[in-house]
Design a protein around this motif. Structure first.
Motif, short mmCIF file in Angstrom:
data_model
loop_
_atom_site.label_atom_id
_atom_site.label_comp_id
_atom_site.label_asym_id
_atom_site.label_seq_id
_atom_site.Cartn_x
_atom_site.Cartn_y
_atom_site.Cartn_z
N GLU A 175 0.84 -1.20 0.00
CA GLU A 175 0.00 0.00 0.00
C GLU A 175 0.87 1.25 0.00
O GLU A 175 0.59 2.22 -0.73
CB GLU A 175 -0.93 -0.02 1.21
CG GLU A 175 -1.83 1.20 1.32
CD GLU A 175 -2.75 1.36 0.14
OE1 GLU A 175 -3.08 2.53 -0.20
OE2 GLU A 175 -3.15 0.35 -0.47
N GLN A 176 1.93 1.23 0.81
CA GLN A 176 2.86 2.36 0.82
C GLN A 176 3.53 2.53 -0.53
O GLN A 176 3.68 3.65 -1.03
CB GLN A 176 3.91 2.16 1.91
CG GLN A 176 3.37 2.22 3.34
CD GLN A 176 4.44 1.90 4.37
OE1 GLN A 176 5.60 1.67 4.04
NE2 GLN A 176 4.03 1.86 5.64
N GLN A 177 3.93 1.38 -1.13
CA GLN A 177 4.56 1.44 -2.45
C GLN A 177 3.59 2.00 -3.48
O GLN A 177 3.97 2.81 -4.34
CB GLN A 177 5.01 0.04 -2.86
CG GLN A 177 5.75 0.00 -4.20
CD GLN A 177 6.04 -1.41 -4.66
OE1 GLN A 177 5.14 -2.26 -4.66
NE2 GLN A 177 7.27 -1.68 -5.04
N GLY A 178 2.33 1.56 -3.41
CA GLY A 178 1.32 2.07 -4.34
C GLY A 178 1.13 3.57 -4.21
O GLY A 178 1.00 4.28 -5.21
N LEU A 211 3.37 5.73 -3.11
CA LEU A 211 4.57 6.40 -3.66
C LEU A 211 4.56 6.38 -5.18
O LEU A 211 4.94 7.36 -5.83
CB LEU A 211 5.83 5.70 -3.13
CG LEU A 211 6.12 5.90 -1.63
CD1 LEU A 211 7.30 5.03 -1.21
CD2 LEU A 211 6.41 7.36 -1.31
N LEU A 212 4.14 5.23 -5.77
CA LEU A 212 4.10 5.14 -7.22
C LEU A 212 3.08 6.11 -7.82
O LEU A 212 3.35 6.75 -8.85
CB LEU A 212 3.77 3.71 -7.65
CG LEU A 212 4.90 2.69 -7.56
CD1 LEU A 212 4.38 1.28 -7.80
CD2 LEU A 212 5.99 3.02 -8.58
N ARG A 213 1.92 6.22 -7.16
CA ARG A 213 0.91 7.16 -7.67
C ARG A 213 1.42 8.59 -7.60
O ARG A 213 1.20 9.38 -8.53
CB ARG A 213 -0.39 7.00 -6.86
CG ARG A 213 -1.15 5.73 -7.19
CD ARG A 213 -2.54 5.74 -6.56
NE ARG A 213 -2.46 5.62 -5.11
CZ ARG A 213 -2.45 4.47 -4.45
NH1 ARG A 213 -2.48 3.33 -5.13
NH2 ARG A 213 -2.39 4.44 -3.14
N GLU A 214 2.12 8.91 -6.51
CA GLU A 214 2.68 10.26 -6.37
C GLU A 214 3.76 10.49 -7.43
O GLU A 214 3.83 11.57 -8.04
CB GLU A 214 3.26 10.42 -4.96
CG GLU A 214 3.94 11.77 -4.71
CD GLU A 214 2.99 12.95 -4.79
OE1 GLU A 214 3.47 14.07 -5.01
OE2 GLU A 214 1.76 12.74 -4.65
N MET A 215 4.59 9.46 -7.65
CA MET A 215 5.65 9.59 -8.64
C MET A 215 5.07 9.78 -10.04
O MET A 215 5.52 10.63 -10.81
CB MET A 215 6.55 8.36 -8.61
CG MET A 215 7.71 8.41 -9.60
SD MET A 215 8.69 6.89 -9.58
CE MET A 215 7.52 5.75 -10.33
N ARG A 216 4.06 8.98 -10.37
CA ARG A 216 3.42 9.12 -11.68
C ARG A 216 2.83 10.51 -11.87
O ARG A 216 2.93 11.10 -12.94
CB ARG A 216 2.31 8.07 -11.83
CG ARG A 216 2.79 6.66 -12.07
CD ARG A 216 1.58 5.80 -12.32
NE ARG A 216 1.88 4.40 -12.04
CZ ARG A 216 0.96 3.52 -11.71
NH1 ARG A 216 -0.29 3.89 -11.60
NH2 ARG A 216 1.30 2.26 -11.49
N HIS A 217 2.18 10.98 -10.82
CA HIS A 217 1.56 12.31 -10.90
C HIS A 217 2.61 13.38 -11.17
O HIS A 217 2.42 14.26 -12.02
CB HIS A 217 0.82 12.60 -9.59
CG HIS A 217 0.15 13.94 -9.55
ND1 HIS A 217 -0.96 14.23 -10.32
CD2 HIS A 217 0.45 15.06 -8.85
CE1 HIS A 217 -1.32 15.48 -10.08
NE2 HIS A 217 -0.49 16.00 -9.20
#
Length: 356
Positions: free
Chosen positions: A146-149, A151-157
């Motif tokens: 969940e934490q990785q998800g 971070l990935l969503r923030e990175m993609r954004h």
């Protein structure tokens, strides 16, 4: 059966229980201990002579005296019912705290009456500890995912925003320069950035990380290129036909850039004069790890007289470099019916029509 015979059979049954390699107890209808396996006495530290005849609930310093267990066992003999999978936790002397599973079965004699209870004892402490540890690790893993998800969503954004900013700057710069050649190069750079941005957008929409559906992605990419590059003076139909399947997102970025370059070249050079029914066709076929990408048009073909020399410059070099990175080869076929460029990974036999 005579009384003596019944007594003999009973004694034989108790003797058999004594030899069992697992902890077993035989209780009478009042739940007093008639016999137990040697394993029971050894594991739970009971003296056979002292324990025999005593109530189950007095043994092991009262660790078996559990209200729920007492009620269930008291129903085994009169109701002829069995007890399965009863678990409890108790402190058993030198053994320490253990998790015990009990199974009880009424023993019937020839007259059909139940006068004894066979009690099987299983220590499941290690199993429950392993299950609890597994559950703890699973919960911890889910928390990390969940934490990785997040971070990935923030990175993609952030990546998407950065790409949009870069693309906007390139487009604005293209509007301020006077050199037509520089203006075209800036617009081409803008389209390349938008190609990468399309991958990021598609990944975000599909919540993918490693894999991307290649068909919908190429369709979206072609639609974006058509809307931004095809002007009102020349209507060009750009169509995508692709096999179902996914590719690693890193491969999708490279393939997207190749398609961008080839479509850009086709739009700029395939139709030097406006014509009806102008078409660009993109096909993508996939078989296991192999694939074939084809971009074809029904334009004038390569090397028309007024085609600028730059058409074989940066764009062609970029396509060749990206194909090499993907382990693919590039080939083309040019005629008066148009230009077809194939990018093939390994050996691939086409099934789809590539003609524009």
């Amino acid at each position: 059966m005579r009384l003596s015979d019944r007594a003999e059979a009973r004694n034989l049954a108790l003797a058999i229980v004594d030899t069992l390699p697992e902890p077993f107890m035989v209780l009478d209808e009042k739940l007093h201990l008639l016999a137990a396996s040697r394993c029971f006495y050894e594991v739970y530290g009971e003296d056979a002579e002292h324990a025999r005849g005593r109530s189950l609930f007095e043994l092991s310093n009262g660790q078996w005296d559990i209200p729920g267990l007492r009620q269930l066992l008291q129903a085994v003999v009169p109701d002829h019912v069995s007890l399965e999978g009863f678990e409890f936790e108790g402190a058993f002397g030198e053994l320490g705290t253990r998790t015990i599973q009990l199974n009880a079965l009424p023993l019937r004699e020839e007259d059909g009456k139940s006068r004894m209870v066979l009690l099987a004892i299983k220590d499941i402490t290690a199993r429950r500890a392993a299950e609890n540890e597994k559950q703890r690790l699973l919960e911890h893993t889910e928390e990390l995912l969940e934490q990785q998800g997040t971070l990935l969503r923030e990175m993609r954004h952030r990546i998407a925003n950065s790409l949009q900013i870069i693309a906007s700057i390139l487009l604005l710069k293209a509007g301020t320069v006077t050199s037509e050649e520089t203006k075209n190069e800036l617009r081409a750079a803008h389209q390349r950035v938008m190609s990468v941005a399309a991958v990021q957008s598609h990944l975000h929409a599909s919540d993918g990380i490693e894999q991307i559906e290649i068909g919908p992605y190429l369709t979206k990419l072609a639609t974006g290129l058509a809307s931004s590059m095809v002007g009102p003076k020349q209507k060009i139909e750009i169509k995508v036909v692709a096999d179902a399947g996914t590719l690693p997102s890193s491969h999708a970025v490279s393939i997207g850039l190749i398609v961008t370059e080839l479509i850009m070249n086709a739009v700029k050079y395939a139709f030097p004069k406006p014509r009806s029914a102008a078409r660009i066709r993109v096909t993508f076929e996939k078989a296991d790890l192999d694939w074939k990408l084809t971009v074809s048009d029904n334009g004038a073909g390569r090397r028309v007289p007024d085609e600028p020399a730059s058409s074989t410059g940066l764009g062609t070099a970029l396509v060749a470099a990206l194909a090499k990175q993907l382990g693919a080869s590039v080939s083309e076929d040019s005629s008066k019916s148009g230009l077809t460029v194939d990018v093939t990974r390994a050996t691939f036999t086409s099934r789809l029509s590539n003609a524009a």
